[in-house]
Design an enzyme around this catalytic site. Structure first.
Site, PDB file in Angstrom:
ATOM      1  N   ASP A 166      -8.173   4.043   1.177  1.00 17.22           N
ATOM      2  CA  ASP A 166      -7.215   4.421   2.220  1.00 17.22           C
ATOM      3  C   ASP A 166      -7.967   4.934   3.453  1.00 17.22           C
ATOM      4  OD1 ASP A 166      -5.196   5.455   3.736  1.00 17.22           O
ATOM      5  OD2 ASP A 166      -4.240   6.560   2.091  1.00 17.22           O
TER       6      ASP A 166
ATOM      7  N   ARG B  90      -3.512  -0.360   5.481  1.00 16.63           N
ATOM      8  CA  ARG B  90      -4.114  -1.430   4.669  1.00 16.63           C
ATOM      9  C   ARG B  90      -3.233  -2.667   4.536  1.00 16.63           C
ATOM     10  NH1 ARG B  90      -5.157   2.393  -0.308  1.00 16.63           N
ATOM     11  NH2 ARG B  90      -3.203   3.172   0.572  1.00 16.63           N
TER      12      ARG B  90
ATOM     13  N   CYS C 250       0.871  -1.180   0.000  1.00 15.88           N
ATOM     14  CA  CYS C 250       0.000   0.000   0.000  1.00 15.88           C
ATOM     15  C   CYS C 250       0.905   1.226   0.000  1.00 15.88           C
ATOM     16  CB  CYS C 250      -0.999  -0.019   1.155  1.00 15.88           C
ATOM     17  SG  CYS C 250      -0.281   0.117   2.804  1.00 15.88           S
TER      18      CYS C 250
HETATM   19  P1  4NP Z   1      -1.808   2.950   4.129  1.00 16.65           P
HETATM   20  O1  4NP Z   1      -2.373   4.332   4.685  1.00 16.65           O
HETATM   21  O2  4NP Z   1      -1.254   3.233   2.755  1.00 16.65           O
HETATM   22  O3  4NP Z   1      -3.018   2.076   4.087  1.00 16.65           O
HETATM   23  O4  4NP Z   1      -0.753   2.501   5.110  1.00 16.65           O
HETATM   24  C1  4NP Z   1      -1.584   5.489   4.734  1.00 16.65           C
HETATM   25  C2  4NP Z   1      -0.726   5.697   5.786  1.00 16.65           C
HETATM   26  C3  4NP Z   1       0.027   6.863   5.852  1.00 16.65           C
HETATM   27  C4  4NP Z   1      -0.078   7.802   4.844  1.00 16.65           C
HETATM   28  C5  4NP Z   1      -0.927   7.590   3.787  1.00 16.65           C
HETATM   29  C6  4NP Z   1      -1.680   6.422   3.726  1.00 16.65           C
HETATM   30  N1  4NP Z   1       0.675   8.991   4.933  1.00 16.65           N
HETATM   31  O5  4NP Z   1       0.482   9.862   4.063  1.00 16.65           O
HETATM   32  O6  4NP Z   1       1.496   9.157   5.835  1.00 16.65           O
END
Ligand code: 4NP
Length: 156
Positions: A124, A13, A7
C-alpha cells in the site's frame, strides 16, 4: 472476460492496476474482449478520483487514470466479474469473507495470478512517497503484461 481489481481504498493500487491492464489489453490482440474495473473493500473514498500521486505516476507512464472514480465492492461484483484480482492478502481475505452464496467469481491475488510468485502482495503506497507509487506501477504494469500473455495463451 471481466476482471475486477480490488484494493482497500480504490484510489491508489487498484486504479493504477486498472489503468495498466486496460492499456496493455487494448494494445494487444485482446482489445475489446476484456472488460476491466476496480473497487475497494472500504468505502471512505467513494466517488473520488484516484490519489493525485497515483494519477501523476500513471501519467508519467503514459496512462490517464484521472477519470476513474472510487467505488466499494458490492455483492453483484461476485457474479458480474469472472476474476476478482486482489492487491494484498488482507484484500483477498476480505473479498472471500464477503462472498455471497451465489458467487461465481474466482478470488485471487493479482500478482500471483499473473505468475509473479505465490503470496506476492502489492504494498500500500498511501502513506508512502513518490518511490512507493513508482514501485506499485512497476508491479502492476508487469502484472498487466503477464496477464495479457496468460489470456492469449489460455484464452479469455
Ligand atoms: P489503496 O490505498 O488501497 O491502494 O487505494 C489506500 C487508500 C486509502 C486508504 C488506505 C489505502 N485509507 O485508509 O483511506
Amino acid at each position: 472476460m471481466k476482471l475486477l481489481v480490488v484494493c482497500l481504498g480504490n484510489i491508489c493500487r487498484s486504479p493504477m492496476a486498472e489503468g495498466a491492464l486496460r492499456a496493455r489489453i487494448e494494445a494487444s490482440p485482446l482489445a475489446g474482449r476484456v472488460q476491466i474495473d476496480s473497487c475497494g473493500t472500504g468505502d471512505w473514498h467513494e466517488g473520488e478520483p484516484p490519489d493525485r500521486r497515483a494519477i501523476a505516476c500513471a501519467r508519467g507512464h503514459g496512462v490517464d487514470i484521472s477519470g476513474l472514480r472510487a467505488r466499494p465492492l458490492q455483492a453483484s461484483d461476485y457474479t458480474a466479474f469472472d476474476v476478482l484480482l486482489c492487491a494484498d492478502l488482507q484484500n483477498l481475505k476480505d473479498v472471500r469473507r464477503r462472498a455471497p452464496a451465489d458467487s461465481t467469481a474466482k478470488s485471487v491475488l493479482l500478482m500471483e495470478w499473473a505468475g509473479a510468485g505465490a503470496g506476492m502482495a502489492i504494498p500500500d503506497p498511501y502513506t508512502g512517497d513518490h518511490d512507493h507509487f513508482e514501485e506499485v506501477w512497476r508491479m502492476v504494469d508487469s502484472a498487466a503484461q503477464a496477464v495479457v500473455e496468460k489470456l492469449l495463451r489460455e484464452g479469455p
